[in-house]
Write an enzyme that holds these catalytic residues in place. Structure first.
Site, PDB file in Angstrom:
ATOM      1  N   LYS A   1       0.758  -1.194   0.093  1.00 49.03           N
ATOM      2  CA  LYS A   1      -0.026   0.003  -0.272  1.00 49.03           C
ATOM      3  C   LYS A   1       0.785   1.200   0.137  1.00 49.03           C
ATOM      4  CE  LYS A   1      -3.527  -3.069   2.089  1.00 49.03           C
ATOM      5  NZ  LYS A   1      -4.678  -2.784   2.885  1.00 49.03           N
TER       6      LYS A   1
ATOM      7  N   HIS B   1      -8.315  -3.220  -6.204  1.00 45.60           N
ATOM      8  CA  HIS B   1      -8.329  -3.428  -4.740  1.00 45.60           C
ATOM      9  C   HIS B   1      -9.424  -2.520  -3.886  1.00 45.60           C
ATOM     10  CE1 HIS B   1      -6.785  -2.883  -0.550  1.00 45.60           C
ATOM     11  NE2 HIS B   1      -6.383  -4.060  -0.636  1.00 45.60           N
TER      12      HIS B   1
ATOM     13  N   GLU C   1      -9.253  -0.530  -1.733  1.00 43.04           N
ATOM     14  CA  GLU C   1      -9.213   1.054  -1.375  1.00 43.04           C
ATOM     15  C   GLU C   1      -9.187   1.601  -2.798  1.00 43.04           C
ATOM     16  OE1 GLU C   1      -5.626   0.024   0.478  1.00 43.04           O
ATOM     17  OE2 GLU C   1      -6.792  -1.175   2.082  1.00 43.04           O
TER      18      GLU C   1
ATOM     19  N   GLY D   1      -7.442  -4.629   7.421  1.00 42.19           N
ATOM     20  CA  GLY D   1      -6.469  -3.596   8.402  1.00 42.19           C
ATOM     21  C   GLY D   1      -7.209  -3.503   9.792  1.00 42.19           C
TER      22      GLY D   1
HETATM   23  P1  13P Z   1      -4.517  -6.290   5.994  1.00 41.03           P
HETATM   24  O1  13P Z   1      -3.435  -7.596   5.660  1.00 41.03           O
HETATM   25  O2  13P Z   1      -3.339  -5.028   6.497  1.00 41.03           O
HETATM   26  O3  13P Z   1      -5.390  -6.543   6.397  1.00 41.03           O
HETATM   27  O4  13P Z   1      -4.644  -5.703   4.307  1.00 41.03           O
HETATM   28  C1  13P Z   1      -5.028  -6.712   3.588  1.00 41.03           C
HETATM   29  C2  13P Z   1      -5.021  -6.122   2.084  1.00 41.03           C
HETATM   30  O5  13P Z   1      -5.600  -5.121   1.740  1.00 41.03           O
HETATM   31  C3  13P Z   1      -4.226  -6.547   1.179  1.00 41.03           C
HETATM   32  O6  13P Z   1      -4.412  -5.995  -0.236  1.00 41.03           O
END
Ligand code: 13P
Length: 255
Positions: free
Chosen positions: A11, A97, A99, A175
């Site tokens: 990220k 993704h 996000e 997350g």
């Molecule tokens: P986390 O492992 O931090 O929960 O994130 C997962 C993710 O979005 C991977 O693309």
């Protein structure tokens, strides 16, 4: 047999210096070629070159990007093309993704264009799907994932699908420290494979790797990876620490 893929999604973390430190600290075992296990990290664009230059010589860890544009080149300020990623040597690109969907307005149509472009350039797309908490509470999670899967993969051939990786990432588990239970993950992964069978063919659906993403870490990876349709992980937080990432690769190699 499907090989396991352990992919780190960094990220918006890890600049070039931290990227070099990461590779310096990654355990030797993590760099080694392991039969049945593939490992990859996806740093931010500005750290990709450093990732390539600081990876140990002969390292089996592959490198990918977190996004790409669907046009070849031109007046798209701030964007990066598939050819640029290919020139660096990227093997993977994460597409769709949650996000990107939530904060940057990407929908299945845009994701589909990006998937096609990545395939044309010979870069493996890791296509993300997954429901938000309210959709799961309303019992619409299967419908949502079905629509995302069909929309992002629209117009692809069986041969294209062979070159794709899917990641199921329930947004409520990203997350948050809350992970889908191994049963919840298996249920959705098997559903996705069923959808791929209807959209394409059983033969190709059986080949496609479906990763789980959402608070995967060394403490829970083993039981998730044991599920028959969980073929790896797309890992955020735990992929930033060389020791955790090395551990995840070791856990995958024990499956
Ligand atoms: P986390 O492992 O931090 O929960 O994130 C997962 C993710 O979005 C991977 O693309």
């Amino acid at each position: 047999m499907r090989s396991i893929l352990i992919a780190g999604n960094w990220k918006m973390n890890m600049g070039p210096k931290e990227t070099a430190d990461f590779f310096a600290q990654l355990e030797d075992a993590a760099h080694k070629e392991i039969t049945g296990v593939e490992a990859a990290v996806c740093p931010p664009f500005v750290s990709l070159s450093t990732a390539f230059s600081s990876r140990k010589a002969g390292s089996a860890v592959k490198i990918g990007a977190q996004n790409v544009h669907y046009e070849d080149n031109g007046a798209f300020t701030g964007e990066i093309s598939t050819a640029m990623l290919k020139e660096l040597g990227c093997d993977f690109v994460i597409l769709g993704h949650s996000e990107r969907r939530e904060y940057f307005g990407e929908d299945d149509k845009i994701i589909n264009k990006k998937v096609k472009k990545a395939l044309a350039e010979g870069i493996t797309p890791i296509v993300c799907v997954g429901e938000v908490l309210s959709e799961r509470k309303d019992k619409r999670h299967f419908d949502v994932v079905k629509e995302q899967t069909a929309g992002s993969l629209a117009g692809l051939s069986d041969d294209d699908l062979r070159k794709i990786v899917i990641a199921y990432e329930p947004v409520w588990a990203i997350g948050t420290g809350e992970t889908a239970s191994p049963e919840q993950a298996q249920e959705m992964h098997s559903f996705i494979r069923g959808e791929l069978t209807s959209l394409f063919s059983k033969e190709v659906a059986d080949i496609v790797r479906i990763l789980y993403g959402g608070s995967m870490k060394p403490g829970n990876a083993g039981e998730l990876l044991q599920q028959p349709d969980v073929d790896g992980g797309l890992i955020g937080g735990a992929s930033l620490k060389p020791s955790d990432f090395s551990n995840l690769i070791a856990i995958a190699s024990e499956q």
